[in-house]
Design a protein around this motif. Structure first.
Motif, PDB file in Angstrom:
ATOM      1  N   LYS A   1     -18.885 -35.434   4.968  1.00  0.00           N
ATOM      2  CA  LYS A   1     -19.367 -34.335   4.115  1.00  0.00           C
ATOM      3  C   LYS A   1     -18.218 -33.412   3.773  1.00  0.00           C
ATOM      4  CE  LYS A   1     -24.281 -33.690   4.798  1.00  0.00           C
ATOM      5  NZ  LYS A   1     -25.309 -32.685   5.116  1.00  0.00           N
TER       6      LYS A   1
ATOM      7  N   ARG B   1     -10.443 -34.035  -3.357  1.00  0.00           N
ATOM      8  CA  ARG B   1     -10.775 -35.161  -2.483  1.00  0.00           C
ATOM      9  C   ARG B   1     -10.453 -36.481  -3.166  1.00  0.00           C
ATOM     10  NH1 ARG B   1     -16.289 -36.649   0.770  1.00  0.00           N
ATOM     11  NH2 ARG B   1     -16.720 -38.583  -0.319  1.00  0.00           N
ATOM     12  N   ASP B   2     -10.791 -36.627  -4.445  1.00  0.00           N
ATOM     13  CA  ASP B   2     -10.513 -37.862  -5.176  1.00  0.00           C
ATOM     14  C   ASP B   2      -9.016 -38.139  -5.262  1.00  0.00           C
ATOM     15  OD1 ASP B   2     -13.160 -38.400  -5.542  1.00  0.00           O
ATOM     16  OD2 ASP B   2     -13.252 -37.688  -7.616  1.00  0.00           O
TER      17      ASP B   2
ATOM     18  N   THR C   1     -12.732 -50.940  -0.007  1.00  0.00           N
ATOM     19  CA  THR C   1     -14.174 -50.760   0.218  1.00  0.00           C
ATOM     20  C   THR C   1     -14.427 -50.055   1.541  1.00  0.00           C
ATOM     21  OG1 THR C   1     -14.658 -52.764  -1.056  1.00  0.00           O
ATOM     22  CG2 THR C   1     -16.383 -51.947   0.403  1.00  0.00           C
TER      23      THR C   1
ATOM     24  N   THR D   1     -15.044 -42.531   3.559  1.00  0.00           N
ATOM     25  CA  THR D   1     -15.013 -41.221   2.895  1.00  0.00           C
ATOM     26  C   THR D   1     -16.403 -40.766   2.472  1.00  0.00           C
ATOM     27  OG1 THR D   1     -14.493 -42.329   0.801  1.00  0.00           O
ATOM     28  CG2 THR D   1     -12.643 -41.467   2.087  1.00  0.00           C
ATOM     29  N   CYS D   2     -17.298 -41.729   2.144  1.00  0.00           N
ATOM     30  CA  CYS D   2     -18.668 -41.356   1.761  1.00  0.00           C
ATOM     31  C   CYS D   2     -19.446 -40.797   2.945  1.00  0.00           C
ATOM     32  CB  CYS D   2     -19.410 -42.571   1.196  1.00  0.00           C
ATOM     33  SG  CYS D   2     -18.885 -43.028  -0.462  1.00  0.00           S
TER      34      CYS D   2
ATOM     35  N   ARG E   1     -22.233 -35.909 -10.151  1.00  0.00           N
ATOM     36  CA  ARG E   1     -21.016 -35.115  -9.949  1.00  0.00           C
ATOM     37  C   ARG E   1     -21.064 -33.894 -10.855  1.00  0.00           C
ATOM     38  NH1 ARG E   1     -15.629 -36.456  -8.359  1.00  0.00           N
ATOM     39  NH2 ARG E   1     -14.109 -35.082  -9.324  1.00  0.00           N
TER      40      ARG E   1
ATOM     41  N   LYS F   1     -13.690 -46.426   1.109  1.00  0.00           N
ATOM     42  CA  LYS F   1     -14.760 -45.745   0.367  1.00  0.00           C
ATOM     43  C   LYS F   1     -15.953 -45.454   1.273  1.00  0.00           C
ATOM     44  CE  LYS F   1     -13.809 -47.558  -4.279  1.00  0.00           C
ATOM     45  NZ  LYS F   1     -14.328 -48.431  -5.364  1.00  0.00           N
ATOM     46  N   LEU F   2     -16.316 -46.445   2.088  1.00  0.00           N
ATOM     47  CA  LEU F   2     -17.445 -46.246   3.002  1.00  0.00           C
ATOM     48  C   LEU F   2     -17.154 -45.132   3.997  1.00  0.00           C
ATOM     49  CD1 LEU F   2     -18.404 -49.980   3.725  1.00  0.00           C
ATOM     50  CD2 LEU F   2     -19.700 -48.315   2.371  1.00  0.00           C
TER      51      LEU F   2
END
Length: 347
Positions: free
Chosen positions: A346, A245-246, A336, A342-343, A221, A339-340
């Protein structure tokens, strides 16, 4: 006795002290800087020198380092700096690189006139820490601590407000303290070859930076490809967008928790987050829904944590750990999945 004679005697005393510490000061020793010994001798005799002088406007400088790039065995053996060095009231440059210091010589921190310090240890014993007393050197403009094994930058590094150049390459630094962002005069920064995984979002505050180098760090980061161009604007813009984003992700996690947690687990969660349930929360228990009370409590926890300079990502991880500890596995599964998702996007 004249001021010139006083200064000469002080330098003679300091030279004598160093000579007792190590034979590396001798001009007969192979592989060491003869220039240093000559300048100390001249100063002790009361003669003018290009290296050391007792009155402004000429700068005082002291060099005690291994200057042999071709010799494989040449090393200085200085392990300790005598306290008498503080008598050099006007010294501005000091080179003590490639020596055998066990610890950072804290005596140097008394040299408040010092503007340049080189304690790089390419051929010497590696230093593992820097003292917080380093901040006493308020006139310091150039600091070279490269090729050591320093793990942390002092928390009060930001008090070195005059610092223009910092070379900390090839160390073991994994974190930049919040006060680092107070170095508003910093123009050259080399942190290559360290253990940094993240840069502070507020790095844009170092608006004087002209040269930066983060090569050779396991950065996530921002990722290393963002830093390769060595452009502060690019790095700062990425971090700003990542923070935005966070914030959105954390807000979604709050909603998941508020919607799915039970009353019992909510009480356990407050305990794990050190979040006290106020009298207001208790009095409104019958009139305000559990979901709303949970969201209000998490917002309060976030505000209190921000006062401790915790990042949004750190808050997210801390909340996830707390939920795991109390056994809220259904909520963990939903987080979880978020998170998957959002990952995979792009930005």
């Amino acid at each position: 006795m004249s001021e010139k004679e006083d200064t000469s005697e002080e330098l003679e005393d300091i030279t004598s002290q160093f000579s007792k510490e190590s034979r590396s000061w001798s001009v007969e020793e192979p592989g060491f800087t003869k220039e240093t010994s000559n300048s100390l001798t001249e100063a002790s005799d009361g003669k003018p020198s290009n290296q050391i002088c007792e009155t402004p406007p000429r700068k005082e400088a002291l060099s005690i380092h291994d200057d042999t790039s071709t010799s494989s065995s040449g090393k200085n053996q200085i392990q300790k700096i005598p306290s008498e060095i503080c008598n050099l009231k006007g010294i501005q440059k000091l080179n003590i690189s490639s020596n055998q210091f066990i610890y950072f010589p804290i005596e140097l921190c008394q040299l408040k006139s010092l503007e340049e310090l080189n304690i790089s240890q390419t051929n010497g014993r590696k230093l593992t820490r820097l003292p917080e007393e380093l901040s006493n050197m308020t006139q310091l403009k150039g600091l070279d601590i490269s090729n050591n094994a320093v793990r942390e930058i002092p928390r009060n590094i930001g008090e070195l407000r005059s610092l223009v150049s910092l070379n900390a390459c090839n160390n073991q630094i994994s974190y930049l303290p919040p006060s680092f962002l107070y170095l508003s005069d910093l123009q050259q920064l080399d942190l290559s070859g360290n253990n940094l995984t993240a840069l502070p979002t507020g790095i844009y505050k170092l608006f004087s930076l002209k040269e930066i180098n983060f090569d050779g760090n396991p950065l996530l980061r921002p990722p290393m490809e963002i830093c390769k161009g060595r452009q502060l604007y690019t790095i700062a813009r990425y971090l700003q967008r990542a923070d935005e984003r966070d914030e959105k992700i954390l807000e979604k996690i709050f909603k998941i928790v508020a919607k799915n947690i039970t009353e019992t687990n909510f009480e356990f969660l407050c305990q794990k987050l050190n979040l006290a349930i106020s009298e207001t929360d208790m009095s409104t228990k019958s009139t305000v829904s559990l979901s709303e009370r949970v969201h209000q409590a998490l917002d309060r926890w976030k505000m209190e944590s921000n006062d401790l300079s915790l990042t949004t990502a750190a808050l997210r991880d801390q909340l996830t750990r707390a939920l795991t500890i109390i056994g809220a596995y259904e909520i963990i599964d939903k987080i979880t999945a978020l998170k998957l998702f959002t990952c995979a996007i792009k930005f």
